[in-house]
Design a protein around this motif. Structure first.
Motif, PDB file in Angstrom:
ATOM      1  N   ARG A  84      -2.008  -2.942   3.928  1.00 29.98           N
ATOM      2  CA  ARG A  84      -0.828  -3.508   3.100  1.00 29.98           C
ATOM      3  C   ARG A  84       0.351  -2.487   3.498  1.00 29.98           C
ATOM      4  N   ARG A  85       0.120  -1.251   3.864  1.00 36.71           N
ATOM      5  CA  ARG A  85       1.551  -0.539   4.465  1.00 36.71           C
ATOM      6  C   ARG A  85       1.687  -1.072   5.790  1.00 36.71           C
ATOM      7  N   THR A  86       0.769  -1.536   6.610  1.00 33.63           N
ATOM      8  CA  THR A  86       1.058  -2.136   8.015  1.00 33.63           C
ATOM      9  C   THR A  86       1.905  -3.438   7.928  1.00 33.63           C
ATOM     10  N   VAL A  87       1.240  -4.273   7.024  1.00 37.88           N
ATOM     11  CA  VAL A  87       1.956  -5.345   6.778  1.00 37.88           C
ATOM     12  C   VAL A  87       3.618  -5.250   6.191  1.00 37.88           C
ATOM     13  N   VAL A  88       3.607  -4.350   5.172  1.00 38.69           N
ATOM     14  CA  VAL A  88       5.127  -4.043   4.786  1.00 38.69           C
ATOM     15  C   VAL A  88       5.773  -3.258   6.024  1.00 38.69           C
ATOM     16  N   ALA A  89       5.364  -2.346   6.757  1.00 37.14           N
ATOM     17  CA  ALA A  89       6.033  -1.996   7.728  1.00 37.14           C
ATOM     18  C   ALA A  89       6.413  -2.948   8.575  1.00 37.14           C
ATOM     19  N   GLN A  90       5.388  -3.770   9.135  1.00 40.63           N
ATOM     20  CA  GLN A  90       5.755  -5.065  10.192  1.00 40.63           C
ATOM     21  C   GLN A  90       6.930  -5.863   9.904  1.00 40.63           C
ATOM     22  N   LEU A  91       6.948  -6.150   8.243  1.00 36.71           N
ATOM     23  CA  LEU A  91       7.918  -6.839   7.703  1.00 36.71           C
ATOM     24  C   LEU A  91       9.426  -6.067   7.445  1.00 36.71           C
ATOM     25  N   SER A  92       9.080  -4.725   7.487  1.00 33.81           N
ATOM     26  CA  SER A  92      10.580  -4.197   7.568  1.00 33.81           C
ATOM     27  C   SER A  92      11.334  -4.146   8.829  1.00 33.81           C
ATOM     28  N   ALA A 139      -2.866  -6.934  12.392  1.00 38.50           N
ATOM     29  CA  ALA A 139      -3.804  -6.050  11.254  1.00 38.50           C
ATOM     30  C   ALA A 139      -5.227  -6.102  11.872  1.00 38.50           C
ATOM     31  N   PRO A 140      -6.215  -5.238  11.316  1.00 37.47           N
ATOM     32  CA  PRO A 140      -7.601  -4.813  11.907  1.00 37.47           C
ATOM     33  C   PRO A 140      -8.398  -5.536  10.975  1.00 37.47           C
ATOM     34  N   VAL A 141      -8.029  -6.676  10.227  1.00 33.22           N
ATOM     35  CA  VAL A 141      -8.929  -7.290   9.419  1.00 33.22           C
ATOM     36  C   VAL A 141      -8.937  -8.731   9.662  1.00 33.22           C
ATOM     37  N   SER A 142     -10.023  -9.588   9.108  1.00 36.97           N
ATOM     38  CA  SER A 142      -9.808 -10.959   9.512  1.00 36.97           C
ATOM     39  C   SER A 142      -8.694 -11.492   8.603  1.00 36.97           C
ATOM     40  N   LEU A 143      -8.252 -12.929   8.879  1.00 34.33           N
ATOM     41  CA  LEU A 143      -7.408 -13.580   8.406  1.00 34.33           C
ATOM     42  C   LEU A 143      -7.605 -13.944   6.738  1.00 34.33           C
ATOM     43  N   SER A 144      -8.911 -14.107   6.508  1.00 31.17           N
ATOM     44  CA  SER A 144      -9.194 -14.434   4.972  1.00 31.17           C
ATOM     45  C   SER A 144      -8.988 -12.889   4.285  1.00 31.17           C
ATOM     46  N   THR A 145      -9.246 -11.809   4.982  1.00 29.33           N
ATOM     47  CA  THR A 145      -9.042 -10.640   4.346  1.00 29.33           C
ATOM     48  C   THR A 145      -7.666 -10.276   4.190  1.00 29.33           C
ATOM     49  N   LEU A 146      -6.725 -10.685   5.036  1.00 31.14           N
ATOM     50  CA  LEU A 146      -5.454 -10.478   5.408  1.00 31.14           C
ATOM     51  C   LEU A 146      -4.735 -11.259   4.057  1.00 31.14           C
ATOM     52  N   THR A 147      -5.209 -12.466   4.003  1.00 33.24           N
ATOM     53  CA  THR A 147      -4.919 -13.360   2.853  1.00 33.24           C
ATOM     54  C   THR A 147      -5.012 -12.554   1.475  1.00 33.24           C
TER      55      THR A 147
END
Length: 130
Positions: free
Chosen positions: A33-41, A54-62
């Motif tokens: 989730r920090r990776t997601v926030v960093a990419q958005l920032s 992200a190092p997870v599947s799309l369903s996990t990312l959801t």
């Protein structure tokens, strides 16, 4: 036969006054989730769900998007069939001053040093003295 939609799709977002510090910290405590926030920032525009590295599947990312949205960290909205994501930077700053920037700074420093490593075990055969 599918019925046409009578209204556009919307996504529910919490009022940040209702979100606890605990909920935000738990959402930001996860490295994905920090990776997601960093990419958005760092992005110059809002990002669709499928564009994140992200190092997870799309369903996990959801799941991670849902946690961030429910904690008030991100806002999601539809443009056609694409779900876009944006940080609620100004709102977060008003509710929890300095928190988001501090987490992003700490996460960047941690990334520069490499992945968090497990503590090094003592050499085999050694014992701790009491």
């Amino acid at each position: 036969m599918a019925r046409p939609r009578s209204s556009p799709r919307t996504v529910e977002h919490p009022d940040l006054a209702e979100v606890s510090l605990q909920q935000v910290l738990e959402a930001l405590g996860d490295p994905v989730r920090r990776t997601v926030v960093a990419q958005l920032s760092r992005a110059d525009e809002d990002l669709s769900c499928g564009t994140f590295d992200a190092p997870v599947s799309l369903s996990t990312l959801t799941h991670h998007f849902n946690v961030l949205r429910e904690a008030g960290v991100i806002r999601q909205y539809y443009v056609g069939t694409a779900k876009l994501n944006t940080l609620r930077t100004e709102e977060m700053e008003q509710r929890f001053p300095g928190l988001l920037s501090a987490v992003l700074s700490a996460s960047a420093l941690e990334g520069e040093r490499g992945a968090v490593r497990a503590p090094t075990p003592p050499p085999s055969g050694s014992r701790r003295r009491r």
